[in-house]
Design a protein around this motif. Structure first.
Motif, PDB file in Angstrom:
ATOM      1  N   SER A  42      52.975  47.056  33.470  1.00 55.14           N
ATOM      2  CA  SER A  42      52.506  47.619  34.746  1.00 55.14           C
ATOM      3  C   SER A  42      51.579  46.630  35.450  1.00 55.14           C
ATOM      4  O   SER A  42      51.658  46.464  36.664  1.00 55.14           O
ATOM      5  N   ASN A  43      50.715  45.961  34.685  1.00 55.05           N
ATOM      6  CA  ASN A  43      49.822  44.968  35.290  1.00 55.05           C
ATOM      7  C   ASN A  43      50.612  43.809  35.905  1.00 55.05           C
ATOM      8  O   ASN A  43      50.267  43.325  36.980  1.00 55.05           O
ATOM      9  N   LEU A  44      51.649  43.360  35.200  1.00 53.64           N
ATOM     10  CA  LEU A  44      52.467  42.267  35.743  1.00 53.64           C
ATOM     11  C   LEU A  44      53.108  42.674  37.069  1.00 53.64           C
ATOM     12  O   LEU A  44      53.100  41.906  38.037  1.00 53.64           O
ATOM     13  N   ILE A  45      53.646  43.880  37.114  1.00 50.63           N
ATOM     14  CA  ILE A  45      54.310  44.366  38.330  1.00 50.63           C
ATOM     15  C   ILE A  45      53.297  44.562  39.458  1.00 50.63           C
ATOM     16  O   ILE A  45      53.516  44.089  40.591  1.00 50.63           O
ATOM     17  N   ILE A  49      52.840  42.514  43.137  1.00 48.39           N
ATOM     18  CA  ILE A  49      52.795  43.159  44.459  1.00 48.39           C
ATOM     19  C   ILE A  49      51.550  42.730  45.225  1.00 48.39           C
ATOM     20  O   ILE A  49      51.622  42.339  46.388  1.00 48.39           O
ATOM     21  N   VAL A  50      50.400  42.772  44.562  1.00 49.83           N
ATOM     22  CA  VAL A  50      49.127  42.471  45.223  1.00 49.83           C
ATOM     23  C   VAL A  50      49.022  41.001  45.609  1.00 49.83           C
ATOM     24  O   VAL A  50      48.454  40.669  46.661  1.00 49.83           O
ATOM     25  N   THR A  51      49.582  40.112  44.806  1.00 47.78           N
ATOM     26  CA  THR A  51      49.462  38.676  45.101  1.00 47.78           C
ATOM     27  C   THR A  51      50.599  38.143  45.975  1.00 47.78           C
ATOM     28  O   THR A  51      50.476  37.064  46.536  1.00 47.78           O
ATOM     29  N   THR A  52      51.675  38.891  46.121  1.00 47.21           N
ATOM     30  CA  THR A  52      52.819  38.419  46.903  1.00 47.21           C
ATOM     31  C   THR A  52      52.795  38.917  48.344  1.00 47.21           C
ATOM     32  O   THR A  52      53.168  38.196  49.257  1.00 47.21           O
ATOM     33  N   TYR A  53      52.346  40.148  48.551  1.00 44.12           N
ATOM     34  CA  TYR A  53      52.417  40.760  49.878  1.00 44.12           C
ATOM     35  C   TYR A  53      51.030  40.900  50.497  1.00 44.12           C
ATOM     36  O   TYR A  53      50.060  41.149  49.806  1.00 44.12           O
ATOM     37  N   ARG A  54      50.992  40.739  51.822  1.00 44.23           N
ATOM     38  CA  ARG A  54      49.744  40.900  52.556  1.00 44.23           C
ATOM     39  C   ARG A  54      49.312  42.363  52.543  1.00 44.23           C
ATOM     40  O   ARG A  54      50.149  43.254  52.569  1.00 44.23           O
ATOM     41  N   PRO A  55      47.981  42.600  52.522  1.00 44.73           N
ATOM     42  CA  PRO A  55      47.506  43.989  52.581  1.00 44.73           C
ATOM     43  C   PRO A  55      48.007  44.687  53.841  1.00 44.73           C
ATOM     44  O   PRO A  55      48.101  44.070  54.897  1.00 44.73           O
ATOM     45  N   ALA A 117      42.863  47.828  37.731  1.00 40.62           N
ATOM     46  CA  ALA A 117      41.570  47.670  38.408  1.00 40.62           C
ATOM     47  C   ALA A 117      40.491  47.056  37.521  1.00 40.62           C
ATOM     48  O   ALA A 117      39.538  46.470  38.028  1.00 40.62           O
ATOM     49  N   PHE A 118      40.651  47.171  36.206  1.00 36.80           N
ATOM     50  CA  PHE A 118      39.625  46.618  35.315  1.00 36.80           C
ATOM     51  C   PHE A 118      39.445  45.116  35.504  1.00 36.80           C
ATOM     52  O   PHE A 118      38.361  44.598  35.346  1.00 36.80           O
ATOM     53  N   ASP A 119      40.510  44.398  35.823  1.00 31.26           N
ATOM     54  CA  ASP A 119      40.417  42.945  35.992  1.00 31.26           C
ATOM     55  C   ASP A 119      40.956  42.490  37.338  1.00 31.26           C
ATOM     56  O   ASP A 119      41.519  41.418  37.462  1.00 31.26           O
ATOM     57  N   VAL A 120      40.770  43.288  38.367  1.00 33.36           N
ATOM     58  CA  VAL A 120      41.338  42.962  39.671  1.00 33.36           C
ATOM     59  C   VAL A 120      40.748  41.673  40.251  1.00 33.36           C
ATOM     60  O   VAL A 120      41.404  40.972  41.005  1.00 33.36           O
ATOM     61  N   GLU A 121      39.532  41.315  39.888  1.00 35.91           N
ATOM     62  CA  GLU A 121      38.887  40.105  40.416  1.00 35.91           C
ATOM     63  C   GLU A 121      39.108  38.889  39.519  1.00 35.91           C
ATOM     64  O   GLU A 121      38.370  37.923  39.575  1.00 35.91           O
ATOM     65  N   ILE A 122      40.129  38.895  38.703  1.00 32.74           N
ATOM     66  CA  ILE A 122      40.316  37.860  37.693  1.00 32.74           C
ATOM     67  C   ILE A 122      40.438  36.455  38.286  1.00 32.74           C
ATOM     68  O   ILE A 122      40.030  35.475  37.665  1.00 32.74           O
ATOM     69  N   ASP A 123      40.984  36.324  39.488  1.00 36.43           N
ATOM     70  CA  ASP A 123      41.180  35.011  40.090  1.00 36.43           C
ATOM     71  C   ASP A 123      40.032  34.562  40.984  1.00 36.43           C
ATOM     72  O   ASP A 123      40.065  33.465  41.525  1.00 36.43           O
ATOM     73  N   GLN A 124      39.022  35.381  41.153  1.00 35.03           N
ATOM     74  CA  GLN A 124      37.916  35.036  42.038  1.00 35.03           C
ATOM     75  C   GLN A 124      36.939  34.096  41.338  1.00 35.03           C
ATOM     76  O   GLN A 124      36.747  34.175  40.126  1.00 35.03           O
ATOM     77  N   GLU A 125      36.344  33.219  42.133  1.00 32.60           N
ATOM     78  CA  GLU A 125      35.355  32.269  41.610  1.00 32.60           C
ATOM     79  C   GLU A 125      34.133  32.995  41.046  1.00 32.60           C
ATOM     80  O   GLU A 125      33.682  32.704  39.961  1.00 32.60           O
ATOM     81  N   THR A 126      33.588  33.917  41.833  1.00 27.86           N
ATOM     82  CA  THR A 126      32.435  34.689  41.380  1.00 27.86           C
ATOM     83  C   THR A 126      32.896  36.108  41.083  1.00 27.86           C
ATOM     84  O   THR A 126      33.368  36.817  41.973  1.00 27.86           O
TER      85      THR A 126
END
Length: 179
Positions: A42-45, A49-55, A117-126
């Motif tokens: 589910s996280n992969l899917i 979606i979140v990283t491929t499509y614009r909000p 949602a637990f790791d939604v900010e995984i790619d952010q610098e801070t």
């Protein structure tokens, strides 16, 4: 949540085993790797979606549709595959596959986005600091949301809930039914 499994889905384990909440102890370990696998996919899917499509509205509709569809698919496939296990049974197999899978899917409707949602900010610098307490409180909140949704559906289907070996049955009817 185990009581819903037995009361609503009318499922039963017949294997001889030490039990907790009428669930064979070994199955608690099996549940861990099953649920880890479901939530990995589910996280992969959802991440795709979140990283491929614009909000926007289209992405939100896609996200919700995927959560609902993958939740039912996951629940249905687990119900279908476990039905081949000889020490597991349903009173009504057709009900277990259709209504039961939709009912079981409620767990995933809440847990798939929650786990994501637990790791939604995984790619952010801070990254914001998440404490163990915050994780515990949020997990308890998600568990309560699941329980409320399960009860709403159970009560709307007028299915009594029997807890443990109790003679008391929980329903919407005014009287307490004693078995």
């Amino acid at each position: 949540h185990t009581h819903y499994f037995y009361s609503v889905l009318r499922a039963e384990y017949t294997m001889p085993a030490h039990r907790l909440n009428n669930v064979p102890l070994a199955l608690y370990f099996a549940t861990h790797f099953y649920f880890s696998t479901y939530h990995l996919f589910s996280n992969l899917i959802l991440r795709k979606i979140v990283t491929t499509y614009r909000p926007g509205m289209a992405r939100s509709i896609l996200y919700v549709t995927v959560v609902l569809t993958f939740s039912y698919f996951t629940a249905f496939m687990e119900t279908l595959t476990i039905s081949a296990y000889p020490d597991y049974s349903f009173q009504d197999r057709n009900m277990a596959y259709t209504v039961g899978s939709a009912f079981y899917g409620i767990y995933f409707i809440v847990s798939f986005p929650a786990f994501f949602a637990f790791d939604v900010e995984i790619d952010q610098e801070t990254k914001p600091k998440v404490t163990a307490w915050q994780t515990l409180v949020e997990s308890c909140g998600y568990g309560m949301i699941i329980m409320i949704l399960l009860d709403i559906v159970r009560l709307s289907l007028d299915i009594p809930l029997v807890i443990g070996s109790s003679n008391v049955v929980c329903t919407l009817k005014e009287e307490i039914i004693s078995q």
